[in-house]
Structure formats: structure tokens, C-alpha cells
Write a protein that holds these residues in place. Structure first.
Motif, PDB file in Angstrom:
ATOM      1  N   GLY A   1      -0.035  78.042  11.572  1.00  0.00           N
ATOM      2  CA  GLY A   1      -1.034  76.985  11.615  1.00  0.00           C
ATOM      3  C   GLY A   1      -2.126  77.215  10.580  1.00  0.00           C
ATOM      4  O   GLY A   1      -2.246  78.293  10.012  1.00  0.00           O
ATOM      5  N   SER A   2      -2.931  76.209  10.372  1.00  0.00           N
ATOM      6  CA  SER A   2      -4.026  76.300   9.416  1.00  0.00           C
ATOM      7  C   SER A   2      -5.190  77.087  10.011  1.00  0.00           C
ATOM      8  O   SER A   2      -5.551  76.907  11.181  1.00  0.00           O
ATOM      9  N   ALA A   3      -5.811  77.925   9.189  1.00  0.00           N
ATOM     10  CA  ALA A   3      -6.991  78.659   9.636  1.00  0.00           C
ATOM     11  C   ALA A   3      -8.141  77.699   9.902  1.00  0.00           C
ATOM     12  O   ALA A   3      -8.967  77.934  10.786  1.00  0.00           O
ATOM     13  N   PHE A   4      -8.194  76.594   9.155  1.00  0.00           N
ATOM     14  CA  PHE A   4      -9.244  75.596   9.363  1.00  0.00           C
ATOM     15  C   PHE A   4      -9.067  74.919  10.722  1.00  0.00           C
ATOM     16  O   PHE A   4     -10.037  74.713  11.455  1.00  0.00           O
ATOM     17  N   ALA A   5      -7.835  74.587  11.057  1.00  0.00           N
ATOM     18  CA  ALA A   5      -7.565  73.973  12.356  1.00  0.00           C
ATOM     19  C   ALA A   5      -7.843  74.956  13.485  1.00  0.00           C
ATOM     20  O   ALA A   5      -8.280  74.563  14.574  1.00  0.00           O
ATOM     21  N   ARG A   6      -7.611  76.215  13.226  1.00  0.00           N
ATOM     22  CA  ARG A   6      -7.820  77.243  14.250  1.00  0.00           C
ATOM     23  C   ARG A   6      -9.273  77.286  14.710  1.00  0.00           C
ATOM     24  O   ARG A   6      -9.556  77.493  15.900  1.00  0.00           O
ATOM     25  N   LEU A   7     -10.217  77.076  13.763  1.00  0.00           N
ATOM     26  CA  LEU A   7     -11.633  77.058  14.117  1.00  0.00           C
ATOM     27  C   LEU A   7     -12.153  75.644  14.372  1.00  0.00           C
ATOM     28  O   LEU A   7     -13.321  75.485  14.744  1.00  0.00           O
ATOM     29  N   GLY A   8     -11.304  74.657  14.156  1.00  0.00           N
ATOM     30  CA  GLY A   8     -11.773  73.279  14.310  1.00  0.00           C
ATOM     31  C   GLY A   8     -12.715  72.870  13.203  1.00  0.00           C
ATOM     32  O   GLY A   8     -13.621  72.053  13.405  1.00  0.00           O
ATOM     33  N   PHE A   9     -12.514  73.441  12.011  1.00  0.00           N
ATOM     34  CA  PHE A   9     -13.340  73.095  10.853  1.00  0.00           C
ATOM     35  C   PHE A   9     -12.520  72.181   9.952  1.00  0.00           C
ATOM     36  O   PHE A   9     -12.020  72.575   8.902  1.00  0.00           O
ATOM     37  N   ASN A  10     -12.361  70.950  10.392  1.00  0.00           N
ATOM     38  CA  ASN A  10     -11.602  69.960   9.633  1.00  0.00           C
ATOM     39  C   ASN A  10     -12.052  68.562  10.062  1.00  0.00           C
ATOM     40  O   ASN A  10     -12.981  68.420  10.857  1.00  0.00           O
ATOM     41  N   PHE A  11     -11.407  67.558   9.525  1.00  0.00           N
ATOM     42  CA  PHE A  11     -11.804  66.176   9.825  1.00  0.00           C
ATOM     43  C   PHE A  11     -10.786  65.497  10.733  1.00  0.00           C
ATOM     44  O   PHE A  11     -10.517  64.310  10.609  1.00  0.00           O
ATOM     45  N   ALA A  12     -10.262  66.261  11.690  1.00  0.00           N
ATOM     46  CA  ALA A  12      -9.250  65.722  12.597  1.00  0.00           C
ATOM     47  C   ALA A  12      -9.820  64.656  13.522  1.00  0.00           C
ATOM     48  O   ALA A  12      -9.109  63.749  13.948  1.00  0.00           O
ATOM     49  N   ARG A  13     -11.094  64.748  13.844  1.00  0.00           N
ATOM     50  CA  ARG A  13     -11.712  63.754  14.732  1.00  0.00           C
ATOM     51  C   ARG A  13     -13.153  63.494  14.275  1.00  0.00           C
ATOM     52  O   ARG A  13     -14.117  63.887  14.951  1.00  0.00           O
ATOM     53  N   PRO A  14     -13.317  62.848  13.139  1.00  0.00           N
ATOM     54  CA  PRO A  14     -14.648  62.686  12.526  1.00  0.00           C
ATOM     55  C   PRO A  14     -15.664  61.967  13.402  1.00  0.00           C
ATOM     56  O   PRO A  14     -16.830  62.355  13.464  1.00  0.00           O
ATOM     57  N   GLY A  15     -15.226  60.881  14.073  1.00  0.00           N
ATOM     58  CA  GLY A  15     -16.166  60.123  14.884  1.00  0.00           C
ATOM     59  C   GLY A  15     -16.720  60.925  16.042  1.00  0.00           C
ATOM     60  O   GLY A  15     -17.941  60.984  16.267  1.00  0.00           O
ATOM     61  N   LYS A  16     -15.846  61.566  16.792  1.00  0.00           N
ATOM     62  CA  LYS A  16     -16.266  62.345  17.948  1.00  0.00           C
ATOM     63  C   LYS A  16     -17.107  63.544  17.539  1.00  0.00           C
ATOM     64  O   LYS A  16     -18.113  63.870  18.183  1.00  0.00           O
ATOM     65  N   ASP A  17     -16.708  64.209  16.453  1.00  0.00           N
ATOM     66  CA  ASP A  17     -17.476  65.354  15.972  1.00  0.00           C
ATOM     67  C   ASP A  17     -18.881  64.934  15.551  1.00  0.00           C
ATOM     68  O   ASP A  17     -19.866  65.620  15.834  1.00  0.00           O
ATOM     69  N   ALA A  18     -18.972  63.780  14.861  1.00  0.00           N
ATOM     70  CA  ALA A  18     -20.274  63.300  14.398  1.00  0.00           C
ATOM     71  C   ALA A  18     -21.184  62.959  15.575  1.00  0.00           C
ATOM     72  O   ALA A  18     -22.375  63.294  15.572  1.00  0.00           O
ATOM     73  N   LEU A  19     -20.644  62.296  16.589  1.00  0.00           N
ATOM     74  CA  LEU A  19     -21.446  61.941  17.762  1.00  0.00           C
ATOM     75  C   LEU A  19     -21.901  63.182  18.515  1.00  0.00           C
ATOM     76  O   LEU A  19     -23.061  63.277  18.943  1.00  0.00           O
ATOM     77  N   GLN A  20     -20.997  64.138  18.689  1.00  0.00           N
ATOM     78  CA  GLN A  20     -21.375  65.377  19.365  1.00  0.00           C
ATOM     79  C   GLN A  20     -22.424  66.135  18.562  1.00  0.00           C
ATOM     80  O   GLN A  20     -23.375  66.687  19.125  1.00  0.00           O
ATOM     81  N   GLY A  21     -22.260  66.154  17.246  1.00  0.00           N
ATOM     82  CA  GLY A  21     -23.230  66.834  16.393  1.00  0.00           C
ATOM     83  C   GLY A  21     -24.597  66.195  16.471  1.00  0.00           C
ATOM     84  O   GLY A  21     -25.619  66.885  16.551  1.00  0.00           O
ATOM     85  N   LEU A  22     -24.637  64.872  16.462  1.00  0.00           N
ATOM     86  CA  LEU A  22     -25.905  64.154  16.551  1.00  0.00           C
ATOM     87  C   LEU A  22     -26.587  64.424  17.891  1.00  0.00           C
ATOM     88  O   LEU A  22     -27.803  64.665  17.950  1.00  0.00           O
ATOM     89  N   GLY A  23     -25.809  64.390  18.970  1.00  0.00           N
ATOM     90  CA  GLY A  23     -26.374  64.670  20.283  1.00  0.00           C
ATOM     91  C   GLY A  23     -26.915  66.083  20.395  1.00  0.00           C
ATOM     92  O   GLY A  23     -27.997  66.315  20.953  1.00  0.00           O
TER      93      GLY A  23
END
Length: 251
Positions: free
Chosen positions: A88-110
Motif C-alpha cells: 500500500g501507499s505510505a501516504f494512504a497509510r497516514l491518511g495524507f492524501n486527497f481521498a476524501r477532500p470534502g470531509k477532510d476540509a469540513l473536519q479541519g475547519l471544525g
């Protein structure tokens, strides 16, 4: 074999921290002691994003080089993780990718709102109690590139701190056989330690932030919302101060 693997991982972690935030923590402790032995902390100042040259384009060059080379330990982290990524990708392993941009952005803003608003109160309390230095988020002169560089600096801090202190260290601490609670606490204490040069108030605030961020990471296995939240907090502080600090009597 397992013992040798853990020894190698411990050496790896020490190298990464020695090149990045562990080094910052050591300097931060020394700077705090320096300030405390000169005068009360309430009279000290901590300036972030310092100007490095009186010549505009040399200052710009230094700022960009600082941002670029600060990201090298992050590259090293992903290299180490890729050596053990089982297909697997090391980026995916840490969740450092754009697999779910909308949800990540909303969680980050909150998260940014939840952390940022109480932080202002904690800073004010720390100043009133004399345990926090005056913090100047930007010491840069006003040029056409000042705001873009401050935004890049904020993103750099978000990536370096969240990828290394949360994603990478929690992964490695798990391989050391540590409990989740111990890993979260050590990660949070490290985050607080490299902010000690700002005083004890920011240390406490960043430890709390570290506890929240690391706990959330154990639930989501995604570092991207944390990077977004951290970057947003720093952008508001850096750019807001640069644009409006003098107008409201700060600096």
C-alpha cells in the motif's frame, strides 16, 4: 528478530526527530531558560516568521529555502514508511492524501474553530499570569510576497507537525508495543515541548491540542484533517497579524 527491528525503528525515530521537531524541542527549552534568566516571561517576546535580510529578494529567498528544507524530514518519514508499506501507499497509510477532500476540509475547519477560539483565551490568561511571552506571529516586512510566504509557512507547519508528531510517531510507537494512551500522551508532550520558548501557556495549550489531535487520529487514521486545521490556525494568526496587527496596536 523482533528486538532488532524495534532497535532499528528507535534509531529511525531518533534520526527523524533529531532532524526536525526533536531538535526544535531542545532549542525551545534552552530559549525558555535564556528568557527566564534575563527577565520575567511577561516581558519577553517570541517572534515567529522572522525577517532574515534587509534586502527584499534575499529575504524572500531565505524564507522559501527555510520552508523547502523544513519539509525534508517529512520526505524522509514517507521514505521510511514506504519501506514497510505492505503493498500500500505510505501516504494512504497516514491518511495524507486527497481521498476524501470534502470531509477532510469540513473536519479541519471544525477542528480549527474548536482549538483556535479557546487558544485566544488561554493566551490572554497566560499573559495575565505572567507565564507567557508576547507572541509576534510575523516579523516580516510588508512586501508583495509577504502574505503568500506566510500562507506557505503555515502549511509547512501543518504538514511537518501533524505528519511527524501524530501520524508517524503513533505508527512507530505502536510498533514499539506502547499502549494507545501512552503514545498519545508522549506525542502531545513533544508538541508542547517545542513551543516552550513561547512560555508555559502555549506549552499547556499545545499539549491539549496534541491530545485532541492524536486521539482523533487514532479514530480516523487520517492526518489530512489535522494538517488542514493546523494550517488554518496558523494562516489566521500569521496573515491576520501581518495585515491588521499594527492597526489594532499589536507588534
Amino acid at each position: 528478530m523482533l528486538l532488532a527491528s524495534r532497535r532499528r525503528l528507535r534509531a529511525e525515530v531518533l534520526i527523524v526527530l533529531g532532524l526536525s521537531l526533536g531538535q526544535s524541542a531542545v532549542y525551545s527549552v534552552v530559549q525558555l531558560l535564556d528568557k527566564m534568566t534575563r527577565a520575567p516571561l511577561s516581558e519577553a517576546t517570541s517572534t515567529l516568521n522572522r525577517s532574515q535580510s534587509t534586502r527584499e529578494y534575499f529575504d524572500l529567498t531565505y524564507q522559501l529555502l527555510d520552508i523547502l528544507f523544513a519539509l525534508v524530514p517529512v520526505v524522509l518519514v514517507f521514505y521510511f514508511l514506504s519501506l514497510q508499506a505492505s503493498g500500500g501507499s505510505a501516504f494512504a497509510r497516514l491518511g495524507f492524501n486527497f481521498a476524501r477532500p470534502g470531509k477532510d476540509a469540513l473536519q479541519g475547519l471544525g477542528l480549527a474553530a474548536a482549538i483556535g477560539i479557546p487558544s485566544l483565551g488561554l493566551y490572554a490568561a497566560g499573559r495575565a499570569l505572567g507565564i507567557t511571552t508576547a507572541i509576534i506571529p510575523s516579523g516580516l516586512d510588508t512586501y508583495w510576497w509577504t502574505v503568500p510566504v506566510l500562507v506557505l509557512s503555515a502549511i509547512r507547519h501543518g504538514i511537518v507537525e501533524e505528519v511527524i508528531v501524530v501520524g508517524y510517531l503513533l505508527d512507530r510507537f505502536g510498533k514499539f508495543g506502547w499502549s494507545t494512551a501512552a503514545a498519545i500522551v508522549v506525542s502531545a508532550l513533544l508538541r508542547g515541548s517545542y513551543h516552550l520558548y513561547q512560555g508555559f501557556g502555549p506549552f499547556i495549550g499545545n499539549v491539549v491540542m496534541g491530545l485532541v489531535f492524536a486521539w482523533l487520529y487514532t479514530k480516523t487514521k487520517r492526518v489530512m484533517p489535522l494538517v488542514i486545521a493546523h494550517a488554518l490556525l496558523d494562516i489566521v494568526a500569521f496573515v491576520g497579524f501581518s495585515l491588521f496587527g499594527k492597526a489594532v496596536g499589536l507588534g
